[in-house]
Motif scaffolding. Structure first.
Motif, mmCIF file in Angstrom:
data_model
loop_
_atom_site.group_PDB
_atom_site.id
_atom_site.type_symbol
_atom_site.label_atom_id
_atom_site.label_comp_id
_atom_site.label_asym_id
_atom_site.label_seq_id
_atom_site.Cartn_x
_atom_site.Cartn_y
_atom_site.Cartn_z
ATOM 1 N N ARG A 104 -4.013 -5.304 10.229
ATOM 2 C CA ARG A 104 -2.897 -4.703 9.498
ATOM 3 C C ARG A 104 -3.240 -4.717 8.013
ATOM 4 O O ARG A 104 -4.062 -5.527 7.569
ATOM 5 N N SER A 105 -2.578 -3.866 7.273
ATOM 6 C CA SER A 105 -2.915 -3.729 5.846
ATOM 7 C C SER A 105 -2.736 -5.048 5.089
ATOM 8 O O SER A 105 -3.442 -5.294 4.111
ATOM 9 N N GLU A 106 -1.812 -5.906 5.550
ATOM 10 C CA GLU A 106 -1.588 -7.182 4.851
ATOM 11 C C GLU A 106 -2.807 -8.098 4.905
ATOM 12 O O GLU A 106 -2.922 -9.044 4.129
ATOM 13 N N MET A 107 -3.716 -7.847 5.877
ATOM 14 C CA MET A 107 -4.871 -8.738 6.038
ATOM 15 C C MET A 107 -5.981 -8.442 5.024
ATOM 16 O O MET A 107 -6.931 -9.213 4.901
ATOM 17 N N PRO A 130 -7.264 5.499 7.919
ATOM 18 C CA PRO A 130 -7.289 4.298 8.765
ATOM 19 C C PRO A 130 -6.975 3.022 7.986
ATOM 20 O O PRO A 130 -7.245 2.924 6.775
ATOM 21 N N ALA A 131 -6.446 2.034 8.702
ATOM 22 C CA ALA A 131 -6.221 0.677 8.173
ATOM 23 C C ALA A 131 -5.265 0.632 6.987
ATOM 24 O O ALA A 131 -5.397 -0.212 6.113
ATOM 25 N N THR A 132 -4.296 1.542 6.967
ATOM 26 C CA THR A 132 -3.272 1.505 5.910
ATOM 27 C C THR A 132 -1.895 1.154 6.471
ATOM 28 O O THR A 132 -0.893 1.247 5.759
ATOM 29 N N PHE A 133 -1.851 0.746 7.755
ATOM 30 C CA PHE A 133 -0.569 0.390 8.378
ATOM 31 C C PHE A 133 -0.360 -1.120 8.343
ATOM 32 O O PHE A 133 -1.287 -1.848 8.660
ATOM 33 N N PRO A 134 0.835 -1.621 7.997
ATOM 34 C CA PRO A 134 1.992 -0.888 7.497
ATOM 35 C C PRO A 134 1.717 -0.370 6.079
ATOM 36 O O PRO A 134 1.006 -1.021 5.312
ATOM 37 N N VAL A 135 2.317 0.773 5.760
ATOM 38 C CA VAL A 135 2.051 1.375 4.464
ATOM 39 C C VAL A 135 2.647 0.525 3.344
ATOM 40 O O VAL A 135 3.594 -0.232 3.545
ATOM 41 N N THR A 136 2.048 0.668 2.165
ATOM 42 C CA THR A 136 2.523 -0.068 0.997
ATOM 43 C C THR A 136 3.081 0.921 -0.026
ATOM 44 O O THR A 136 2.746 2.108 0.016
ATOM 45 N N ALA A 137 3.891 0.408 -0.934
ATOM 46 C CA ALA A 137 4.527 1.278 -1.936
ATOM 47 C C ALA A 137 3.490 1.799 -2.910
ATOM 48 O O ALA A 137 2.626 1.055 -3.378
ATOM 49 N N VAL A 138 3.555 3.083 -3.206
ATOM 50 C CA VAL A 138 2.728 3.694 -4.241
ATOM 51 C C VAL A 138 3.600 4.639 -5.045
ATOM 52 O O VAL A 138 4.701 4.993 -4.617
ATOM 53 N N LYS A 139 3.105 5.043 -6.193
ATOM 54 C CA LYS A 139 3.804 6.065 -6.970
ATOM 55 C C LYS A 139 3.472 7.404 -6.318
ATOM 56 O O LYS A 139 2.520 8.081 -6.698
#
Ligand SMILES: [Zn+2]
Length: 391
Positions: A104-107, A130-139
């Motif tokens: 997961r993206s947190e790793m 790939p490998a951007t789940f869960p998504v994170t906040a971006v502008k």
């Protein structure tokens, strides 16, 4: 009032839009179109035959060559190296699963380059990476890709639809979900799982036809999504990934009877299935190019290539879920056996240049993109700016 100006005003006032379409930006524009597994051995003959006219045009007006990948390159591992410009040992992403848990993206350890862009006010739009789940906040916005978890899909080599996503957000901002459902539909986030040997037995042709039809449907959904995003949510930095090429290559690579694992019932049915993926990719590239102006820098990348199985790879013949008749792969211990693709074109990129050897590495992508925005790579990044590609 001009209609275009009115539209800009409406979008500027829309607080949930994520970004304001039509708002002029002072930042450079960069588009990264990445392919999960682009194999030069298949693509070069198609270029010679004139069957990838859009890629040929980009190569003619830009630079191209191999992209040195990681050792034993699998998608999450390579994308994480691209994101952070750090080797696997430092970013922590060693494969699809770590300690039995799907990545997961947190790793991810280390800062992905788009976070640095976003923090500096550059608008960022990403889809199916790939490998951007869960998504994170971006502008801007982010729609996840491979490793997105769904009801019947743990994220590894399967394809949840947007409505089936579980255990995290696949879309940022969440307010974009109803818009995507209305304008694009309930699209697949990744490519289909491959059939098993048991699925195929005795009905090879039918299963191959049905599976390829689903791949075509997923590609059509992805094309619609990308076209919609480029039309309605333009961003300074944009990155989209195509995912079906690699999956098709794994089990329908056009191999010869002397290749390890050759089975006539499988490998004589659709010998053009894999090259067809790149012919279709070229149409998507044409659509993307129609959205870009001559001030945009375009990168076309793949995380690795893909090659038929070789002598000591027999144990991989039924890899990918345990019972899939895999005939080609990219998990070679020496990543130089399966280099990825690197193509760049833009206002400051050299023209008509072939980059020989392995001068360009996946670690160099982030520092080079940051440099275009005038941002120096943080010390933690191990790659370099590809100064040789610029005028
Ligand atoms: Zn890959």
């Amino acid at each position: 009032m001009r209609p275009g100006f009115m539209l800009s005003m409406i979008l500027v006032l829309c607080s949930t839009c994520g970004l304001a379409a039509g708002t002029p930006s002072q930042h450079p524009r960069v588009m990264v179109l990445s392919i999960n597994g682009a194999e030069w051995d298949i693509i070069k003959p198609l270029l010679l035959r004139g069957e990838m006219p859009n890629l040929a045009r980009v190569i003619e007006h830009g630079v191209y060559g191999k992209l040195r990948t990681t050792s034993a390159p699998v998608c999450p591992k390579v994308y994480s190296a691209i994101f952070t410009s750090t080797p696997t040992a430092e970013n922590g992403i060693t494969g699809f699963k770590i300690g039995g848990k799907v990545v997961r993206s947190e790793m991810l350890k280390g800062l992905p380059f788009w976070k640095l862009l976003s923090d500096r006010g550059v608008t960022v739009g990403m889809a199916n990476v790939p490998a951007t789940f869960p998504v994170t906040a971006v502008k801007g916005y982010m729609i996840s890709g491979m490793l997105t978890q769904g009801g019947n899909c743990d994220g590894v080599l399967c394809a949840p639809k947007l409505s089936e996503v579980r255990n995290g957000d696949a879309v940022y901002p969440q307010s974009m979900i109803p818009e995507l459902e209305a304008k694009v539909g309930d699209f697949h986030i990744d490519c289909s799982a491959m059939p098993t040997a048991a699925d195929l037995r005795g009905k090879e042709k039918d299963v191959i036809d049905q599976w390829l039809a689903q791949v075509s449907q997923i590609r059509a959904e992805q094309t619609k999504l990308f076209d919609y995003l480029l039309s309605n949510h333009p961003t300074d930095f944009t990155m989209f990934t195509q995912s079906c090429e690699d999956r098709v290559g794994h089990w329908l690579y056009p191999i010869q009877p002397y290749n390890v694992g050759y089975e006539s019932k499988l490998h004589e049915v659709k010998v053009d299935a894999f090259p067809d993926q790149y012919r279709q990719f070229d149409k998507i590239l044409g659509m993307v190019l129609s959205h870009l102006d001559d001030q945009t820098t375009l990168f076309i990348l793949s995380d690795h290539g893909i090659k038929p199985l070789r002598d000591n790879d027999l144990d991989l013949h039924h890899d990918h879920g345990g019972d899939t008749p895999v005939i080609a792969h990219h998990n070679f211990e020496d990543g130089d056996d399966v280099p990825g693709m690197f193509v760049a074109m833009g206002p400051h990129i050299r023209k008509g240049e072939h980059l020989m050897g392995f001068g360009v590495s996946v670690l160099d992508i982030a520092p080079t993109i940051l440099k275009i925005y005038g941002i120096d790579a943080p010390r933690a990044m191990r790659g370099r700016v590809l100064s040789e590609i610029f005028n």
